[in-house]
Structures are given as structure tokens and as C-alpha cells.
Write a protein that holds these residues in place. Sequence first.
Motif, PDB file in Angstrom:
ATOM      1  N   SER A 120       0.815  -1.216   0.000  1.00 55.96           N
ATOM      2  CA  SER A 120       0.000   0.000   0.000  1.00 55.96           C
ATOM      3  C   SER A 120       0.848   1.265   0.000  1.00 55.96           C
ATOM      4  O   SER A 120       0.336   2.360   0.111  1.00 55.96           O
ATOM      5  CB  SER A 120      -0.947  -0.007   1.192  1.00 55.96           C
ATOM      6  N   LEU A 121       2.159   1.099  -0.108  1.00 54.79           N
ATOM      7  CA  LEU A 121       3.045   2.266  -0.207  1.00 54.79           C
ATOM      8  C   LEU A 121       3.134   2.698  -1.655  1.00 54.79           C
ATOM      9  O   LEU A 121       3.665   1.982  -2.482  1.00 54.79           O
ATOM     10  CB  LEU A 121       4.467   1.875   0.220  1.00 54.79           C
ATOM     11  N   PRO A 122       2.583   3.864  -1.980  1.00 53.32           N
ATOM     12  CA  PRO A 122       2.739   4.300  -3.357  1.00 53.32           C
ATOM     13  C   PRO A 122       4.153   4.819  -3.558  1.00 53.32           C
ATOM     14  O   PRO A 122       4.630   5.675  -2.809  1.00 53.32           O
ATOM     15  CB  PRO A 122       1.722   5.427  -3.498  1.00 53.32           C
ATOM     16  N   VAL A 123       4.838   4.275  -4.506  1.00 52.04           N
ATOM     17  CA  VAL A 123       6.200   4.744  -4.749  1.00 52.04           C
ATOM     18  C   VAL A 123       6.205   5.501  -6.064  1.00 52.04           C
ATOM     19  O   VAL A 123       5.763   4.976  -7.081  1.00 52.04           O
ATOM     20  CB  VAL A 123       7.178   3.555  -4.808  1.00 52.04           C
ATOM     21  N   PRO A 124       6.647   6.739  -6.068  1.00 46.53           N
ATOM     22  CA  PRO A 124       6.605   7.518  -7.296  1.00 46.53           C
ATOM     23  C   PRO A 124       7.411   6.844  -8.391  1.00 46.53           C
ATOM     24  O   PRO A 124       8.477   6.297  -8.152  1.00 46.53           O
ATOM     25  CB  PRO A 124       7.217   8.864  -6.901  1.00 46.53           C
ATOM     26  N   SER A 131       6.597   4.215  -9.829  1.00 47.40           N
ATOM     27  CA  SER A 131       6.230   2.808  -9.966  1.00 47.40           C
ATOM     28  C   SER A 131       4.856   2.727 -10.618  1.00 47.40           C
ATOM     29  O   SER A 131       4.162   3.723 -10.765  1.00 47.40           O
ATOM     30  CB  SER A 131       6.194   2.140  -8.592  1.00 47.40           C
ATOM     31  N   ALA A 185       0.908   1.915 -11.055  1.00 48.16           N
ATOM     32  CA  ALA A 185      -0.240   1.960 -10.151  1.00 48.16           C
ATOM     33  C   ALA A 185      -0.728   0.572  -9.772  1.00 48.16           C
ATOM     34  O   ALA A 185      -1.294   0.386  -8.718  1.00 48.16           O
ATOM     35  CB  ALA A 185      -1.370   2.746 -10.811  1.00 48.16           C
ATOM     36  N   PHE A 216       0.051  -0.946  -6.435  1.00 45.16           N
ATOM     37  CA  PHE A 216      -0.455  -0.243  -5.265  1.00 45.16           C
ATOM     38  C   PHE A 216      -1.744  -0.916  -4.808  1.00 45.16           C
ATOM     39  O   PHE A 216      -2.753  -0.872  -5.498  1.00 45.16           O
ATOM     40  CB  PHE A 216      -0.695   1.207  -5.675  1.00 45.16           C
ATOM     41  N   VAL A 221      -2.993   4.026   5.824  1.00 41.16           N
ATOM     42  CA  VAL A 221      -2.377   3.680   4.544  1.00 41.16           C
ATOM     43  C   VAL A 221      -3.028   2.471   3.913  1.00 41.16           C
ATOM     44  O   VAL A 221      -3.166   2.402   2.689  1.00 41.16           O
ATOM     45  CB  VAL A 221      -0.859   3.407   4.686  1.00 41.16           C
ATOM     46  N   ARG A 271      -8.931   3.837  -5.665  1.00 46.12           N
ATOM     47  CA  ARG A 271      -9.456   2.985  -6.728  1.00 46.12           C
ATOM     48  C   ARG A 271     -10.944   3.269  -6.948  1.00 46.12           C
ATOM     49  O   ARG A 271     -11.417   3.364  -8.072  1.00 46.12           O
ATOM     50  CB  ARG A 271      -9.243   1.526  -6.340  1.00 46.12           C
ATOM     51  N   ALA A 308       2.846  11.213  -4.999  1.00 49.51           N
ATOM     52  CA  ALA A 308       2.829   9.783  -5.291  1.00 49.51           C
ATOM     53  C   ALA A 308       1.429   9.300  -5.634  1.00 49.51           C
ATOM     54  O   ALA A 308       1.246   8.569  -6.604  1.00 49.51           O
ATOM     55  CB  ALA A 308       3.383   9.003  -4.105  1.00 49.51           C
ATOM     56  N   GLU A 311       0.053  10.464  -9.084  1.00 51.70           N
ATOM     57  CA  GLU A 311       0.450   9.698 -10.256  1.00 51.70           C
ATOM     58  C   GLU A 311      -0.512   8.544 -10.514  1.00 51.70           C
ATOM     59  O   GLU A 311      -0.794   8.195 -11.653  1.00 51.70           O
ATOM     60  CB  GLU A 311       1.875   9.160 -10.069  1.00 51.70           C
ATOM     61  N   ILE A 312      -1.008   7.987  -9.411  1.00 55.35           N
ATOM     62  CA  ILE A 312      -1.902   6.840  -9.564  1.00 55.35           C
ATOM     63  C   ILE A 312      -3.257   7.259 -10.119  1.00 55.35           C
ATOM     64  O   ILE A 312      -3.852   6.595 -10.938  1.00 55.35           O
ATOM     65  CB  ILE A 312      -2.079   6.160  -8.193  1.00 55.35           C
ATOM     66  N   LEU A 319       6.269  13.577 -12.811  1.00 56.49           N
ATOM     67  CA  LEU A 319       6.921  12.725 -11.828  1.00 56.49           C
ATOM     68  C   LEU A 319       8.267  12.201 -12.307  1.00 56.49           C
ATOM     69  O   LEU A 319       9.144  11.934 -11.514  1.00 56.49           O
ATOM     70  CB  LEU A 319       5.991  11.585 -11.444  1.00 56.49           C
ATOM     71  N   ARG A 320       8.405  12.039 -13.591  1.00 57.39           N
ATOM     72  CA  ARG A 320       9.687  11.500 -14.081  1.00 57.39           C
ATOM     73  C   ARG A 320      10.673  12.622 -14.404  1.00 57.39           C
ATOM     74  O   ARG A 320      11.855  12.489 -14.196  1.00 57.39           O
ATOM     75  CB  ARG A 320       9.443  10.664 -15.338  1.00 57.39           C
ATOM     76  N   ARG A 333      16.056   7.465  -8.324  1.00 50.73           N
ATOM     77  CA  ARG A 333      14.799   6.846  -7.934  1.00 50.73           C
ATOM     78  C   ARG A 333      14.233   6.061  -9.109  1.00 50.73           C
ATOM     79  O   ARG A 333      13.718   4.963  -8.955  1.00 50.73           O
ATOM     80  CB  ARG A 333      13.829   7.933  -7.492  1.00 50.73           C
ATOM     81  N   ALA A 390      13.195   1.988  -9.075  1.00 49.24           N
ATOM     82  CA  ALA A 390      11.810   1.512  -9.121  1.00 49.24           C
ATOM     83  C   ALA A 390      11.630   0.367 -10.091  1.00 49.24           C
ATOM     84  O   ALA A 390      12.397   0.199 -11.001  1.00 49.24           O
ATOM     85  CB  ALA A 390      10.885   2.657  -9.522  1.00 49.24           C
TER      86      ALA A 390
END
Lengths: 307, 355, 328, 335
Positions: free
Chosen positions: C253-257, C259, C261, C264, D183, D191, D213, D216-217, D240-241, D331, D335
Motif C-alpha cells: 500500500s506504499l505508493p512509490v513515485p 512505480s 499503479a 499499489f 495507509v 481505486r 505519489a 500519479e496513480i 513525476l519523471r 529513484r 523503481a
Amino acid sequence: MHNALIESHDSQEAAREQQSSRPTSVARTYFRILWSNRKSRAGLIMFGAFIFLCIFGRALAPYSPTYSGFATMAGPSWQHWLGTNQDGQDVLSQLLAGTRVSVLVSLSTGFIATFIAVLIGLLAGYSSGFTDDALSFLTNVFLVLPALPLLIVLASYAPGKGSVLIVLIVGLTGWPWGARVLRAQVQSLRTRDYVVAAKLAGDSTLRILFREIFPNMLSLVMAGFLGAAQYGLITSVGLEFLGLGNPNQISWGSMLYWAQNASALLQGQWAWILAPGLFIALFGMSMVLINFGFDQISNPRLGGTEE
Amino acid sequence: MNHGRRALFGVTSGESERDGSCMKYFLKRVLLLIATLWVAITLNFLIPRMMPGNPGQAVIAKFAGEGHPLTPSALKAIDAMLGLSHASLPVQYWQYLGEVVHLNFGVSYSYFPYTVTELIAKALPWTLGLVGVSTVISFFVGTGLGVLVAWRRNQATDGILTSIAAFTGAFPYFWFALAAVYVLGFLLNWFPLSGGYEVGAIPHLSWGFILDVIHHAILPAVTVVVSSIGGWLIGMRNNMINTLGEDYVLLARAKGLSNRWIATMYAARNAILPNITGFGMALGFVVAGSLLTEVVFGYPGMGNLLYNAVINEDYPLMQGIFLVIVFCVIMANFLVDLLYVFIDPRVRERRGSGA
Amino acid sequence: MSLLSVEGLKVTYGLRNPVYAVRGVSFEIFEEEFVGLVGESGCGKSTLGFAIARLERPPARIAGGRVVLDGRDWTAMSERELRPHRWKDVSVVLQSGMNALNPVMTIEAQFRDVMVQHTDWSEPAIRQRALEVLDMVHIDRDILFRYPHELSGGMKQRVVIAMAFLLHPKLIILDEPTTALDMVVQREIMDNLMELRGREKFSLLFISHDLGLVLEISDRVLIMYAGQIVEENRAENLLEYGLHPYTQALMRSLPVPGSDAREFHGLRGSPPNLRQMPKGCAFAPRCDLVTAECHEVEPDLEDINGAKVRCHVVGKEVRVRGSEPSIG
Amino acid sequence: MGRSLLSVENLTKRYPSRSSSEGEVVAVDRVSFELHRGEVVALIGESGSGKSTIAKILTGVEQLTSGRVLWEDGAVASKAPRLLRQRIQMVFQDPFSSLNPVNTVGYTLMRPVMNYQRCNGAEAERRVKELLDQVQLSPASLYFNKRPFELSGGQRQRVVIARALAAKPQVIVADEPVSMLDVSVRAEILRLLRSVMGQQGVQAMLYITHDLATAEILADRVLVLYKGRIVEHGTAKSILRRPMHPYTRLLLESIPNPRARRGNRVPVSLRGENREGELRLTGCLFAPRCPLAHDRCWREVPPLEARSDEGYVACFNASQSLVQTGAVTARDSGA
């Protein structure tokens, strides 16, 4: 198999929650909290007793409170538990019969003061700018004005003396404290997200005031009512004691007025003064005690640590 | 200090904001003071004029009935205070304000030939002394006990003291006065039954007279203290319990500070702020209560004077007393509001902020 | 030897129907070690943190177990006996620095009273130390004479951190020190802590709901669920693989920039009601790997390759497969 | 990408400052952007950046000082907020203060349905139960009579989302909808928000957050706000990139990233923090904290200019900033 286990567990939980999902009324919740607090429970019992006396006091009185055929200024005895007064009337009967006027005066002043306080508090708190400024100013002015001297002046000019006048003037001057507290509460509630959400949901201002804001300050309103009623009790008794009420209407205040005029204490008829004073204090105390519970509802930190 | 750096940390604007809010606070209080006084003065003007009948005429008739000669200036004062003439209200109001500014409230009917101002000047010090001393005592003792019971919350001390406070606070002041007169004065004969000093004594400055005054003042003062102390105790207790739950009190405990220091500097210093704001209403209460207490004790103060004015329908005296009592309460409130600035740094101007 | 040793600590709320908020927690913190304590809201992590510093507020009370700090059993000592050791042995930084400062005292007065209480330093020495700790957290020295309401949230929190260092404590407990702050301010404070680690000698218990933050700063991480430690592991190991299914879910559940979606994920359901704890493993109702045993028997915290985990499934699997656990 | 559903033009909000000497606080300064059909736009910034003020103005809770908000059909949002309130609904940050503790879930959800759909009680109840099912609070009849204190944070937030949907809005403004949640439930709520798009007439979403973060999702495009001004604007991926503005970089570096553990990470420069009431600067508002600031930055306001196919940035040093993204590239490879 595992899934079956989970499902059975889930359905059990659902069933349990179904039972508790009946919406409980606010009144019932309040009563439960008041009853669970030792102080306010004692207050509720005492308050209930006085309401009972207010209704049935006259019927419970051993004699007619106005019958004046007994020996005058007699001390307590088996026939007259609290003795008699200078007119030869039974003090206990007067005390029980006088409960009605005193309790009604107290509660109706509380009601009038609370009504005005809620009106002004809601209006000032929800509006902003001039309306709020003007109402707050009015509140602050009345808050600082000492009411009793004003009442004494008003009552002594007034041609007819009686409890209706006292109720009106005490009620009309007893609102500012409540209005101030409620205004602050409305101001804090109106910025809550759920009020904004109700606006977005298309609700009218009136509906927002009475369905979103008012229920959340009910405990403050009730506390304000009890405070104002206690203030009304003490103030009306004070005015009656000075002879500014109707001395011929039997109430705790007028009993004290006559007792003082007859120098009851110096003549040894202490019960005549002790009893009404004690009743005033106990009725006032019952409201103070109930307010410990309302304080706890408005401010959970004040709750006891015994669960 | 470098101006740019201060700006970076948002210091500069913060300071001016603080100055502004403090000034604003002061102006607001002054405005409130003036407005309240004006309301009181105007009420005092309107009440006799709006009442049925004509109080002014009634008073003149009474004077005539007693055979007291009224000087033209006394007549003018009665006219201005109670509304005798048929002049229009604004004109009357103007005259009235003039008399009030010159503290000219007319002649008393019941204490003829004393003027109202003379009578009030004589009675006021007694009431100020009684109310002042007993309010200060009950505020400090009540607040102190409130701190104590909140600290020992849910222990026996708390339960007992809080219940007693709820009980004593519910009694009318004058009832306590009656009981005290009966038990301590009449039955036990420890204190005089009434008066501010020995009957026949002439007020003067001597140890003997001062002791006599104190002896007479103890019972009235005690009854006022006993009846008003509960309110301070309960108010302070509630505020204290609130602040005791604050994070900064928890942190003070974590710091290993002494209980006394935590209770006073961390909890009580913060808890007392709302109590001071509530002083206004409480003060009005105490004054009202002490007026009735004076009646019971026959104390030579404003309460007794007001009582006599009421039973004698001495309207000029009554009006004058009303105005002076209201003035005193309003002034006391104003002073407390100013005091607040020194106790709460959030309203206070920062010392030495010149830069 | 460990600096702090918590042994079977239990904390309850209420007397008549006690609710166990902390249900037998044991762990150690060594000197100059940074330990993270992670869990969701209501898992008992803050209660545990307060109890370790003997700051439990009624109705919370310690119902069992021991807290041994620097050789002294804090649970056996009275408030009076504890007082001289407070702030010297352990200092705390509370969740919201906003309310942790007394609004009617200047920052200086709040620094001073703790030094006056615990030391016999001279006035200049007291002033000197106050300025030192302010420098440590990079705050202007003139802040010393200000009142809390004159400072921004980030500044207040730094003042509180500075205060924690005043007496060179052996252990500092940080309870969600940055939750109420902006991202950038949080970052600055975390960097500041790491910087201080290089200069001062202290151990840290870092309590947070934010696993990412905790992993960044800690040597060892304790994962807490429903009042118990469900996993104890080194931070670098957790980055590779969490043992307990709950840890794995938290990691997912850690969103990592940067990465995708799809990586997640959340957790279904909610934590158990502490008043009505399910039989068996507390996490079983939300677990993907659940077995019949999980609903019946509560697992113990078992040692696995230097880490500890409270799980029937993972424990068995690792034992069967040997030293290379790969779950999830 | 469709036509713009809602366009915000030069939106400005000034508050009178509490201190008389300071004049005004500019909360939002000439912000322009468009919401297209079918897209989620993220508005990113710290507290005091003006992002919540924009949300309040869009939903009609507050009035703008100047500029305008135009709907596709030409309606001016700021002119008739009551009429247009239904078109834009809000999901609040704090699930504990956005639901009235005394009202049941049913009551709360019935209100917008009855106010906007003008249907009777039974019909409204049926619709509310549909909504509850839609936000995965089933069985709906179980949750209908619950009060907020009987629900968990995640469940409350589902109710809040259902309330926003109940008005059948075209646009949903989600103001930090997951920042107060645990979290473990954040992912599910995000979602759910994503799945809501295109349903019940919802055509676009404005996602307000401080957390790059999650942006982005959820989001297609990202606007970065600093002190009321847009400093960078581009697709979520590109920002983000390849963040161009130094502030965006700072935000990105601030995200806790366990994989960039100590030693690997460049510490953020300690240059003071975001505060309201700072002196108004004539140039770039970020200059006092910017490691790249030079004379021009202090004098002139950098305009928002297109720097690549995907983005706009308001910085004189944007190209230089791009070169210096050491931490970000590290980073990316991690990833």
C-alpha cells in the motif's frame, strides 16, 4: 473451506451489527449518559421529585395552606412538622403548595431566557458582518449590566406585582450568557465540513440550522436552560424576599418574605425559614448536578474515568 | 536584525498583526464600556417615563404631603431624573444627561434633606469594601480549590468539595445571611446582629473603630464568600480538567517537573483564562447577592439604601443607586478585561518588540 | 546490553471491562539504535509509546509486564522515584507539536524549567544549552523569547525536538512527529534527525503509521497489529521482503513515485474491535493466506532467521523451504 | 482528450489581511486551467498554496475576487453558485468532520437526492441504497441506518463519496480524500474514486493533494501550485519523471522513499518553510527557498511557458533544473 469459515464469521458479524443498527434517538442517548454519571443521576432524581411536588404538592399537603386556624408561631411538632407561621398557617403545607409557583417560575424564566439565547446565538453565530457584530454587542452589553438592581427598579415602578411580571423581566434579562456560549458553538460548527456538505447537497439555511447545527449543540442548550432556570429561581426568590413579588401568592420566596417580616428566627420559629431555603437550594442543586452530565456530553474530557 | 531574514521567517508581518490585534482589543473594550454605560444611563432615563402613572408627580406630591419645602434646583433635578415637565423627550434627555454628568440626582424623599449624591457617597464605600474583599477572597479561594479538586480528580476530595460547592452555590445569598445571623449572631452571640459599626459610634479613623467595623463585616463577608465560592470552584475545576488533558501538560510530566509546577504554570495558568472572561457575569451575581445580604444585616451600604428607597418609593434615590451600581460593575469588568491582556500572551503586545 | 527492554507489556483501558490496547509486547532497543514502530490507527502504538515512558493517562494503565530502561525497572517505580530520571533517560516528542508547548510561557521558560529541575547548571550554562539545541534544529536563536502562537507548525515541532535533546537523553520517543506537517517540512525534519544521529549519542523509538518514513530512518522495525507485535525485522530486510502477510500488505500500500499503479494495493476489511477480539490470529479475517488453524490458535512471535514473526503460515513455510522465504 | 468541460480563467482570491498594515493576502493568483471530459486533474501544493481555496471557489463555498469559471455551455459558475452547485460536488479531507455525527447515513445521502432529483422518499431511498452498493457498502440496508461513529474511517469516506455522487454531478472535487486515512485503506478509496469516473454522469475530477505519489496513480494531468500561483503543469507521468520546476523537485524529493535510504539521498536544502503572510516579493515567490535563484528571479515573475510537448513551467532556470535531477534519476532506476 477457509472461505466458508470467513463467510460464517462475516455473517455473524453482520447479524450482530444489524441488531445494533437501530438508530437510537438523541434523547435516549442523552439520558443514558446523564444516568451513567453519578452526579447527574442524583440531580435527575432530585429534579424529578420536585416536578412531582410541583404537580401533586397541593394534594400531598396535610392541611390547606391558607387555613389560618392553628396556634401562631408554633415550633415543629407532630401535628405540624415544620410548625406554623404568624397567621397560624401550617408551614409544611405552605412549603408543598408553594413548590408549584416557585418551580414554574424557575422553569418558565429558564425557558424564555433559553429561547432568546438560542435565537440570538443561532442568528449571530451563523451570520457574519453587521448582524453578528450588532447582536454580539447587544449580548455583551446585557452580559455586563447587573440584572438585579435593574429588576428591583423595574419591579418597584410596576403597578401590578406578581410572578408573571417577575418571569417576564428575569427571563428577558437572563439570556446573554447562553447566547454568547451558543454563538461561539455555532461559529465553530458552521465551518465544519458537514455543514458545507449540506449546502452543496442543496439544503436550505433553515434546514442546515435546525438539522445540522442545532442537534449538535443540544447539550449546550439544555445546560443553558438549567443554568438560566437556576438563575431565575434565585433571582425571583430574591425579588419576592424584598417584597417585590406578590406576597399573597404562596411560594418559597413569599414564605421567606413573611418569615423575615415576622422575625421568625428571633422568635424561635427557625423551621419557617430553614425549610423554604433548603428547598430552594435542593432544587437549584439538582439543576447544577444535572449540568455536570451535560458538561460531560459537550466536553467528553470532563467524563469520569470509571469507564 | 536583518530585515530580509526576518521576512523569510514571517516574523515582520506577525509582529504588526499582533500590535494591531492588541490595539483592536483595547479599542473594542473601550467601545463596549461606553456603550454599556450609555445603555444603562438611557434605561435609567426611560424606565420612569415609560411606566404608567407619573413617578415624578408622585414624588412631588409626597414631598408636599410631608411639608418639606423643595428648592428650585431640587425640583429641577427631580424633573430631569423622573420626567415631570411636558417638554419633548429629546429635550428631557438632554437635561437628564446634564444632571447625570454633574452627579446631580436630586433630593431623597425618605432621607430629607439629604441629596441622593450625599447618601450614595456615604453608602458606597461600605459596599465597595464588602463586595471587594469578599469577591477577592472567594475568587482566590474558589479558584485555588478548583485547581486542587481537578488535580485530585475522582478522589474523595473532589467528590466531597464539588458536591458541597454545588449545594452552597444553589442557596440564595440572603438565606445564608439569615442562617448566619441566627446561629452565629443570635444563638452564639459571637457577632453583632446588624449594622456596619456599633450603634451610636461616629465613624472616624481609630484602631478601635476599625476593629469594630471588621467585627461587623465578618458575617456579611463570610456569607457572600460561602455563597459565591462554589461557582468559582466548579468553573475552575471544569477548565482545569480540560487543560490537564492537553498535550503540553503531558509533556510537562514527561519532563519530570514537580507536580506543583505543572499544576500552576502549565495547567492553572491556562485554565484560569476562561474563568476571567466569565468574571463579568459572576461579578453582577456577587453584587446582586451582596445587596440582599446587606438588607438582612442592615449593613449601611448600597443594598440597604436601595431597599429603603424601594419600600419608601423614594424614586430619585432608587434611580441614583441603580446608576452607580451599574457604573461600578461595568468599570470592574473593564478593568478585568484590561488585566486579561497581561495574563494571556496571545492578546498581549510583545515586550521590547521595537526593532 | 540493551538500553531499553520491554517485557510482556500489557496496557488496558478501564477497570471494570478492561480493553487490552497493548497485549503483551516484548522488544529491545540497543544503544544508539533507531527503532521504528509501525501500525494503523488504533493498533496501540501510541499507547505503547506512552506506557514505555510511563506517561499512560487514565483510564489507561499498565496491567502487566516490565519496562527496563538503562537497568532500572520503570514499571516498578513510583512517580516520585521516576521524576529524576525523566527527560534525562527518556524524552518524548508528541504527535502534534502544536499543542505540546504551553501557550502562556515563552520557549525559553519551557526550556529553562526542565534544566532547572534536573541540573545544577548556572544561568549562562542554561542559556548556552538552550541556544545549542536551537542551533541543532536550525532555528533562529531569537525564537527563544517568543511564545508558541508566534511560530509556524514546523517551527514548533522543531522546538519540541530541540527540547527533547536538552539533557542529552539516552532514548527519545517520537510519536508521529511529522504527521500534521507539510511534506517538505517533514522531509527537512527527517533530514535533521539523520544529521543529528551522526553527532549525538541517542537511541530512537520512532512511532508512525507511515512505513515508508520509518523504513527510511530506522535500523530495525516493529510492525504492530491489534495491540501485538506481528513482525520484528531489520529495515533492509523488510525492503526486500516482509514476512508477515500484514507487513506485506502494508508494503504494497506504499505508493512509490515512478512505480506502476497496479503495484499499489490496499487491505480489505478493518482492524478488529479490541472489545471483541476474534479467536485465533487477530489478522486472520483480513489475511489472504488464512488457514483453519489461524481462526483457532493464536500464533506466537517466533524467531526466523534473526527476524521475528507472529504467523502460522509464514513460519511453517519458511521452516519447510529453508532460509530463502519468498511469499507474496 | 475531449473538449474542456470547465475552464478556470485568471482565478484570483484575495483576503483582507488581519493586520491593517499588510493590506491583503493573495491566496490564489491568476490561476487558469481547464478540465476536460474524462480526465482527472491533480492540483498539488503544500498548505497555503491555495489549492483548497480553489476547491472552495469551484464549489461555490467562497466567492472569487476576480477571474471567472466557465462551464462548457457558457454558464458562469461564480454568477449563480446555487444553480450550478449540483454540477460540482466535493469529497472532503476529514471523514470525521464531513459527516454530521447526529444524522444517519441514510439521512445524509437522501438530502442531495431529494433536493436535486425531486423524487419522493421511497424513490430516494431506493436510489440511496443503489449508491451504497456502488461505493461497496453492502448490504446497503445495514449501512442505511448507521451513524458515522459506527463506521471506520474508510467506510465514512465511502459515504462521503456516495454523497457527492448522489447529486449526479458532472465534476467531482476531491480535497485530499485519503490523507487522513490509514495507509492500508488509501488504495481502495483511490481505486473507488477512479472507478467513479464516467458513472452517474461524472465526467471529470479535480484531485487536490500534497502527495505527488498518489497523484500519479489517480491523475492524468498535474498542476503544481506554490503560494497561489501555478509553477508547473504537465502530464502526471512527465512531472513525476522529469520535474522541471525546482519546487516540484523539492516536493518529489520530500516523499518518503525507503528505497532511497540514507546516504543515497540528497538532503533537501533548509531554506525556511512555506508561510502565510510573508512579505510580497516582486519576483518569483519561490526565490527565497530556491537553490538556483539569481537576480532576475528576485525581480521578475517568471511566466508559465511551454517547455516541452507535455508541460508548462514558470521558472527561468527550468532547463538547468532538469539537468540537476540526480535524486530523481536514482529513484527511477530503483523503481
